[in-house]
Design a protein around this motif. Structure first.
Motif, mmCIF file in Angstrom:
data_model
loop_
_atom_site.group_PDB
_atom_site.id
_atom_site.type_symbol
_atom_site.label_atom_id
_atom_site.label_comp_id
_atom_site.label_asym_id
_atom_site.label_seq_id
_atom_site.Cartn_x
_atom_site.Cartn_y
_atom_site.Cartn_z
ATOM 1 N N LEU A 12 0.837 -1.204 0.000
ATOM 2 C CA LEU A 12 0.000 0.000 0.000
ATOM 3 C C LEU A 12 0.870 1.252 0.000
ATOM 4 O O LEU A 12 0.621 2.201 -0.756
ATOM 5 N N ILE A 13 1.909 1.254 0.818
ATOM 6 C CA ILE A 13 2.834 2.395 0.858
ATOM 7 C C ILE A 13 3.526 2.568 -0.494
ATOM 8 O O ILE A 13 3.663 3.687 -0.992
ATOM 9 N N LEU A 14 3.959 1.461 -1.102
ATOM 10 C CA LEU A 14 4.568 1.538 -2.435
ATOM 11 C C LEU A 14 3.596 2.123 -3.441
ATOM 12 O O LEU A 14 3.943 2.994 -4.239
ATOM 13 N N ARG A 15 2.354 1.617 -3.410
ATOM 14 C CA ARG A 15 1.323 2.087 -4.338
ATOM 15 C C ARG A 15 1.088 3.585 -4.176
ATOM 16 O O ARG A 15 1.025 4.330 -5.142
ATOM 17 N N TRP A 16 0.964 4.038 -2.943
ATOM 18 C CA TRP A 16 0.740 5.470 -2.692
ATOM 19 C C TRP A 16 1.955 6.295 -3.103
ATOM 20 O O TRP A 16 1.821 7.384 -3.642
ATOM 21 N N ILE A 18 4.302 5.556 -5.436
ATOM 22 C CA ILE A 18 4.392 5.612 -6.905
ATOM 23 C C ILE A 18 3.260 6.472 -7.456
ATOM 24 O O ILE A 18 3.471 7.303 -8.341
ATOM 25 N N GLY A 19 2.053 6.283 -6.925
ATOM 26 C CA GLY A 19 0.910 7.061 -7.391
ATOM 27 C C GLY A 19 1.121 8.549 -7.190
ATOM 28 O O GLY A 19 0.910 9.354 -8.110
ATOM 29 N N GLY A 20 1.557 8.921 -5.997
ATOM 30 C CA GLY A 20 1.813 10.335 -5.711
ATOM 31 C C GLY A 20 2.912 10.902 -6.589
ATOM 32 O O GLY A 20 2.804 12.032 -7.095
ATOM 33 N N LEU A 21 3.952 10.128 -6.806
ATOM 34 C CA LEU A 21 5.069 10.553 -7.648
ATOM 35 C C LEU A 21 4.615 10.815 -9.087
ATOM 36 O O LEU A 21 4.947 11.842 -9.678
ATOM 37 N N LEU A 64 -3.247 9.892 -14.822
ATOM 38 C CA LEU A 64 -4.231 8.807 -14.797
ATOM 39 C C LEU A 64 -3.674 7.576 -14.080
ATOM 40 O O LEU A 64 -4.314 7.033 -13.175
ATOM 41 N N VAL A 65 -2.488 7.155 -14.470
ATOM 42 C CA VAL A 65 -1.874 5.967 -13.858
ATOM 43 C C VAL A 65 -1.616 6.215 -12.370
ATOM 44 O O VAL A 65 -1.907 5.360 -11.527
ATOM 45 N N GLY A 66 -1.084 7.380 -12.033
ATOM 46 C CA GLY A 66 -0.846 7.713 -10.630
ATOM 47 C C GLY A 66 -2.132 7.737 -9.831
ATOM 48 O O GLY A 66 -2.189 7.243 -8.700
ATOM 49 N N GLY A 67 -3.182 8.291 -10.410
ATOM 50 C CA GLY A 67 -4.476 8.331 -9.732
ATOM 51 C C GLY A 67 -5.036 6.943 -9.485
ATOM 52 O O GLY A 67 -5.590 6.664 -8.413
ATOM 53 N N LEU A 68 -4.897 6.065 -10.475
ATOM 54 C CA LEU A 68 -5.346 4.681 -10.293
ATOM 55 C C LEU A 68 -4.593 4.011 -9.149
ATOM 56 O O LEU A 68 -5.176 3.265 -8.354
ATOM 57 N N PHE A 69 -3.305 4.284 -9.058
ATOM 58 C CA PHE A 69 -2.509 3.736 -7.960
ATOM 59 C C PHE A 69 -2.982 4.285 -6.614
ATOM 60 O O PHE A 69 -3.106 3.549 -5.640
ATOM 61 N N LEU A 70 -3.236 5.585 -6.556
ATOM 62 C CA LEU A 70 -3.634 6.199 -5.295
ATOM 63 C C LEU A 70 -4.962 5.666 -4.781
ATOM 64 O O LEU A 70 -5.119 5.444 -3.582
ATOM 65 N N ILE A 71 -5.922 5.464 -5.674
ATOM 66 C CA ILE A 71 -7.233 5.000 -5.216
ATOM 67 C C ILE A 71 -7.337 3.480 -5.176
ATOM 68 O O ILE A 71 -8.321 2.945 -4.682
#
Length: 158
Positions: A12-16, A18-21, A64-71
């Motif tokens: 989850l931390i990785l996903r957030w 990468i998504g935020g980045l 788009l990709v980052g947003g998908l990761f964040l949610i």
């Protein structure tokens, strides 16, 4: 150590992260598309007529990709997209390195510290790729794979 890389909180931390980045990088480029187009041009890879299209489209795709990761939506598809993007970035960086071209990668805007040496950019991209791979392969974990195999055996499927 292997268990921590599969732990849901770590992923989850990785996903957030990468998504935020990717959302941040995409937003910065969206705010200054001409600067990003100039940065793309310095790589001398794309034909002139594709530079503006790429400079306008890539940041939106990153957001788009980052947003998908964040949610947490379409995690596997988003992780695969990050891996493809990183492969393209790595190709571009290695290509300029091989041709002796000094570039500002433009990853976080032209006024950022993204004009570090190419080795740092390569290392950063490899770390991001590794993190995205961990998220991507989560769907292929042994627990889920064996559960799916067991379900198909119960139905008499190969």
């Amino acid at each position: 150590m292997k268990n921590i890389f599969n732990h849901r909180w770590f992923l989850l931390i990785l996903r957030w992260g990468i998504g935020g980045l990717f959302v941040y990088a995409g937003m910065v480029k969206t705010l200054s598309p001409q600067s990003f187009a100039d940065s793309i041009e310095t790589f001398k890879i794309l034909p002139f007529y594709l530079i503006n299209l790429f400079a306008l489209g890539l940041p939106l795709f990153e957001i788009l990709v980052g947003g998908l990761f964040l949610i947490g939506c379409q995690e596997r598809g988003a992780a695969f997209s990050v891996l493809v993007l990183i492969a393209v970035f790595l190709f571009a960086l290695v290509s300029t390195l091989a041709r002796g071209i000094k570039v500002d990668c433009g990853c976080f805007g032209s006024n950022s510290h993204s004009n570090w040496n190419v080795g740092v950019a390569l290392a950063r991209d490899l770390v991001i790729a590794w993190c995205a791979w961990l998220v991507y392969r989560r769907e292929l974990s042994p627990t889920k794979s064996s559960a799916l195999a067991g379900a198909s055996e119960m139905k008499g499927l190969p």
